[in-house]
Write an enzyme that holds these catalytic residues in place. Sequence first.
Site, PDB file in Angstrom:
ATOM      1  N   ASP A 107       0.866  -1.170   0.000  1.00  0.00           N
ATOM      2  CA  ASP A 107       0.000   0.000   0.000  1.00  0.00           C
ATOM      3  C   ASP A 107       0.909   1.227   0.000  1.00  0.00           C
ATOM      4  OD1 ASP A 107      -2.317   1.612   0.344  1.00  0.00           O
ATOM      5  OD2 ASP A 107      -3.236   0.031   1.539  1.00  0.00           O
ATOM      6  N   ASP A 208      -2.909   4.742  -2.422  1.00  0.00           N
ATOM      7  CA  ASP A 208      -3.940   5.367  -1.597  1.00  0.00           C
ATOM      8  C   ASP A 208      -4.337   6.751  -2.139  1.00  0.00           C
ATOM      9  OD1 ASP A 208      -5.258   5.054   1.148  1.00  0.00           O
ATOM     10  OD2 ASP A 208      -4.349   7.033   1.348  1.00  0.00           O
ATOM     11  N   GLU A 262      -6.207   3.953  -6.008  1.00  0.00           N
ATOM     12  CA  GLU A 262      -7.490   4.232  -5.354  1.00  0.00           C
ATOM     13  C   GLU A 262      -7.891   5.643  -5.781  1.00  0.00           C
ATOM     14  OE1 GLU A 262      -9.598   4.546  -0.989  1.00  0.00           O
ATOM     15  OE2 GLU A 262      -7.698   5.503  -1.422  1.00  0.00           O
ATOM     16  N   HIS A 335     -11.279  -2.510   3.482  1.00  0.00           N
ATOM     17  CA  HIS A 335     -11.231  -2.082   4.887  1.00  0.00           C
ATOM     18  C   HIS A 335     -11.969  -0.776   5.141  1.00  0.00           C
ATOM     19  CE1 HIS A 335      -8.274   0.201   2.772  1.00  0.00           C
ATOM     20  NE2 HIS A 335      -8.104   0.987   3.821  1.00  0.00           N
ATOM     21  N   ASP A 336     -12.468  -0.132   4.080  1.00  0.00           N
ATOM     22  CA  ASP A 336     -13.194   1.128   4.244  1.00  0.00           C
ATOM     23  C   ASP A 336     -14.700   0.966   4.075  1.00  0.00           C
ATOM     24  OD1 ASP A 336     -10.846   2.595   4.572  1.00  0.00           O
ATOM     25  OD2 ASP A 336     -10.624   2.944   2.427  1.00  0.00           O
TER      26      ASP A 336
HETATM   27  C1  NOJ Z   1      -8.023   5.600   1.858  1.00  0.00           C
HETATM   28  C2  NOJ Z   1      -7.750   4.456   2.759  1.00  0.00           C
HETATM   29  O1  NOJ Z   1      -8.223   3.279   2.180  1.00  0.00           O
HETATM   30  C3  NOJ Z   1      -8.375   4.773   4.084  1.00  0.00           C
HETATM   31  O2  NOJ Z   1      -8.386   3.681   4.957  1.00  0.00           O
HETATM   32  C4  NOJ Z   1      -7.646   5.943   4.664  1.00  0.00           C
HETATM   33  O3  NOJ Z   1      -8.288   6.343   5.853  1.00  0.00           O
HETATM   34  C5  NOJ Z   1      -7.594   7.125   3.705  1.00  0.00           C
HETATM   35  N1  NOJ Z   1      -7.320   6.745   2.355  1.00  0.00           N
HETATM   36  C6  NOJ Z   1      -6.534   8.095   4.114  1.00  0.00           C
HETATM   37  O4  NOJ Z   1      -5.263   7.547   3.883  1.00  0.00           O
END
Ligand code: NOJ
Length: 565
Positions: A107, A208, A262, A335-336
């Site tokens: 990541d 990210d 992402e 995870h989000d």
């Molecule tokens: C996206 C990540 O997947 C998330 O978990 C994170 O809180 C934010 N970006 C900030 O890095």
Amino acid sequence: MNLAKEDKRMKKAWWKESVVYQIYPRSFCDSNGDGIGDLNGITGKLEYLKELGIDVIWLSPVYQSPNDDNGYDISDYRRIMAEFGTMEDYDRMLKRAHELGIKIMMDLVVNHTSDEHAWFVESRKSKDNPYRDYYIWRDAKGGKEPNNWGACFGGSAWKYDEKTDQYFLHLFSEKQPDLNWDNKEVRKKVFDMMTWWCEKGIDGFRMDVISLISKRPGLPDGPVGRSGYGDHGCANGPHVHDYLKEMNREVLSKYDLITVGECSGVTVEEAKKYASAEGTELNMVFQFEHMDLDGGENFKWNHEKIRLTELKAVMSKWQTELAGKAWNSLYWCNHDQPRMLSRIGNDTKEYRERSAKLLGTCLHMMQGTPYIYQGEELGMTNYPFQSLDEFRDIESINAYHELTEKKIVSPEDMFDYISYKGRDNARTPMQWDDSRQAGFTSGTPWIAVNPDYKEINAKEQMEREDSVFHYYQKLIRLRKEHEIIVYGDYKLLIPDSEELYVYMRSYEGQRLLVICNFAEKEMAYEVPEELMGEEGDVLISNYGRTELGHSAVLEPYECMAVLYA
Ligand code: NOJ
């Protein structure tokens, strides 16, 4: 058929044929009893992943971090978080994964660092510090923040720093200051760090919020939402493609990597630039349109349900519009996000396994690289939250306080919303067996284990032939056996049905019919005319169906994929 044309359109690549498994290390497996998952825990479970059949692990951040946002706030990119182990542990994990034929995708969190990163520690010291311009500092405007932007985790996106009487920008928490990508030296440092990891032998990067790295010139105010703050509008900024092309030239093109960006706020048109078939930037992006379908005026905080017709329209748009031009990533969970099974599936005892298999089939038979989030292959569900103190996630906790204090949402409703949509639903420990703490730790877990672990766990499912685990294993295997699943064209059928998601893939004279009944009731279905009279081979079915005639009465949550060769 014009083969040359076909070949050009669908250039083959190992990362198109791979299945990725995301590990959230904090919650995967704890080897030393401190309640926090770690690298040795992961190493010990690599055989499990080998058995599942995945090709690549996306490892959520394992770098040194004060953990304001569970590792997405990095204080040293070349060190391992003490709670997760050491660099030797990392090297051992990487080596063992490679021995088993599993690749590791790191990541890469470089929109921001931690405020404890050495660059920021220097940057905040003085206005003329050599690192000052590594971050985005501005004077107050009219005695207030430099603009009206809100941070993704609540409050203003600006934090005042007394020492130099200026504000710094943080699109996420105030411990996550944004890097200034317009500074050439910042880019060089990031590229050097990436090269360092590539030289170690890693196999790729998940990037990210990479769509946010290029801020709009002048940092203009954005339209104000209900929270009282303006939208930062940083997605797909003016130089993002230049910076990614530079990254590609300087680092990515020198190695054989899998890369996924992402990209919040990405459109199909933008995705064609980020992930173009020419390969000048990234291999693929994570888009959010299907995840945002149940959003609303308070961002994601509500109890809305996703309509199947809308979901189909979004998924199909990405399938057809990227075809031959870019490459899709396929995901329901990470995870989000809350557990998709509890969001558009049915997590009751009666239908949990069936709808978990349905979701898997619906996604894994599409074109793109599928991502499985830990526990998805077991049909793990949302956590039954009872009180606020069970939450660990900065996003949910901050949102609860902000929206209830401003009286935008009542405390009861807000608790309901974060319980349903909060990120902690995905972050409860992986359920390995039915022993204490689901076999995740011998100590006290950092976040509670879902009480359904006695029923839902890897051990039980590995021993049972018709489990969700074995079903996912088969989905992965089918992708390796049938090129049509990877490279075939996609066409949505019966778009207006609110119950059935049916699509057809075609490739080199073959067709694959994928039928998914998302309803909790029987549904009549008739195969498309062009397939009438042909005999199909049922590749996979969650009701043990072995043949499909002209028509069928589908059971609740029934799904199947039928190949017409
Ligand atoms: C996206 C990540 O997947 C998330 O978990 C994170 O809180 C934010 N970006 C900030 O890095």
